[in-house]
Design an enzyme around this catalytic site. Structure first.
Site: not given
Ligand code: ASP
Length: 302
Positions: A165, A193, A195-196, A215-216, A218
C-alpha cells in the site's frame, strides 16, 4: 520547514524487489518535493507523491498493479485529508481509476460527501480506464500463489494478505499538514471488502498537529481506529515514541500487524512497524532518505 515522508507498505519485501521499491519511492519523493519546494500546499504534495506510486506497477499495490480480490478483480481504496480544516475526500471499491487518490480529491472538492464507494465513485472519474488495464501479470501471479496456499481453506480461514500500500504525509512552508493513502487492499480479499485506508481516522488522518498514513492488516487498523487514536494520545500529552508504540500494540491486540508514518506540525517525523520490512522515504531541508527498512520498531527524527 517543509517535510515529506512516504511509505510503500509494510510486510515482507523480497531482496529481488528492493530496487523497484527504492526507485519508486525516490521518484515519488521528487514528485512531492517539487510541490513543497515551490511553496505548494501539503495537500498537493501528498497527492503528487501518492499518484507517482500509483502509476508505478513495479512495486506498489495501488492504482495500476493493485492486489486482486479472490475473483481476480481490482477494487481500490484511497483517502486524502487536509489538516488545515479537517476536510477529507475518499473513495472505495473503485475499478476504473489509474489514480484513486486523484479521484479521492475529486470527492473532496466537487461533492458534499467524504466517502464514495463503487459505482458512484467510478462515475466521477474524468479519465476512466478499462478495469483490466489495472491488472498486472505480477498481481495475477500473487493471486495464484495465494489461491494455491489456500486451496484447502474456506470462509474466514482463507485469510487475505497485504502489503505495498502507498501513503504520504507532508508539512508545507505555511505550516499545514496533509495525509494521503492509496491501496488495492489485500490479496484474495472478498469482493466488496473495504480496508482502513479510505477511512479518515483509521488508515489516514490529518489535523493541525499531526498527519498519519497506515499500512497493514486493515481490519485491525479499522478496529483500533489507529490514526485518530494516535492523534488523541499526542493531544493528551503522550510522547511521540510512546504513542507510536501504543498504536502498534493496539493493532496487535486487534489481531493485526503493519506500520505507520507520522509527521508533526513541529517538523518531527516518525515511523513504526512490526513486520519484517517497511518501504520508507523522507525528505526535509538538507536531508533525504530512501530505504526498505528491516529494523522493526519505532523511529523518531527530530
Ligand atoms: N491496509 C491495507 C488494507 O487493509 C493493506 C496494506 O496496507 O497492506 O486494505
Amino acid at each position: 520547514m517543509p517535510t515529506l515522508i512516504l511509505h510503500g507498505g509494510a510486510g515482507r519485501i523480497d531482496d529481488a524487489r528492493t530496487d523497484a521499491y527504492e526507485r519508486g519511492l525516490a521518484a515519488a519523493l521528487v514528485a512531492g518535493w517539487e510541490v513543497l519546494e515551490r511553496d505548494g500546499a501539503a495537500v498537493d504534495a501528498v497527492v503528487a507523491a501518492v499518484a507517482s506510486m500509483e502509476a508505478d506497477p513495479s512495486a506498489f499495490n495501488a492504482g495500476v498493479g493493485s492486489s486482486l480480490t479472490r475473483d481476480g478483480t481490482v477494487e481500490c481504496d484511497a483517502c486524502l485529508m487536509d489538516g488545515r480544516d479537517g476536510r477529507a475526500g475518499a473513495v472505495a471499491l473503485v475499478t476504473r481509476s489509474a489514480s484513486p487518490i486523484r479521484l479521492a480529491r475529486v470527492v473532496l472538492e466537487r461533492t458534499p460527501h467524504v466517502l464514495l464507494a463503487g459505482r458512484g465513485a467510478d462515475a466521477l472519474e474524468d479519465h476512466p480506464v478499462d478495469p483490466g488495464a489495472l491488472v498486472t501479470p505480477y498481481a495475477r501471479a500473487q493471486l495464484e500463489r495465494w489461491r494455491a496456499r489456500h486451496a484447502e481453506s474456506t470462509g474466514s480461514a482463507a485469510e487475505p494478505t497485504g502489503s505495498a500500500t502507498v501513503g504520504a504525509v507532508a508539512l508545507d512552508d505555511a505550516g499545514a499538514l496533509a495525509a494521503a493513502t492509496s491501496t488495492g487492499g489485500v490479496i484474495g480479499q472478498w469482493p466488496g471488502r473495504i480496508g482502513d485506508a479510505p477511512i479518515p481516522g483509521a488508515g489516514t488522518y490529518a489535523d493541525r498537529s499531526v498527519a498519519v498514513s497506515c499500512t497493514g492488516k486493515g481490519e485491525a487498523f479499522l478496529r483500533a481506529v489507529t490514526s485518530k487514536a494516535l492523534a488523541e494520545r499526542l493531544a493528551a500529552g503522550a510522547a511521540l515514541e510512546d504513542a507510536l508504540a501504543r498504536a502498534l500494540a493496539d493493532v496487535n491486540a486487534m489481531g493485526g500487524s503493519g506500520g505507520l508514518i507520522a509527521l508533526l506540525a513541529d517538523g518531527r517525523l516518525a515511523w513504526a512497524f512490526d513486520t519484517s520490512h517497511m518501504a520508507l522515504a523522507w525528505r526535509s531541508e538538507g536531508a533525504e532518505h530512501v530505504s526498505v527498512a528491516a529494523e522493526p520498531g519505532v523511529t523518531v527524527r527530530p
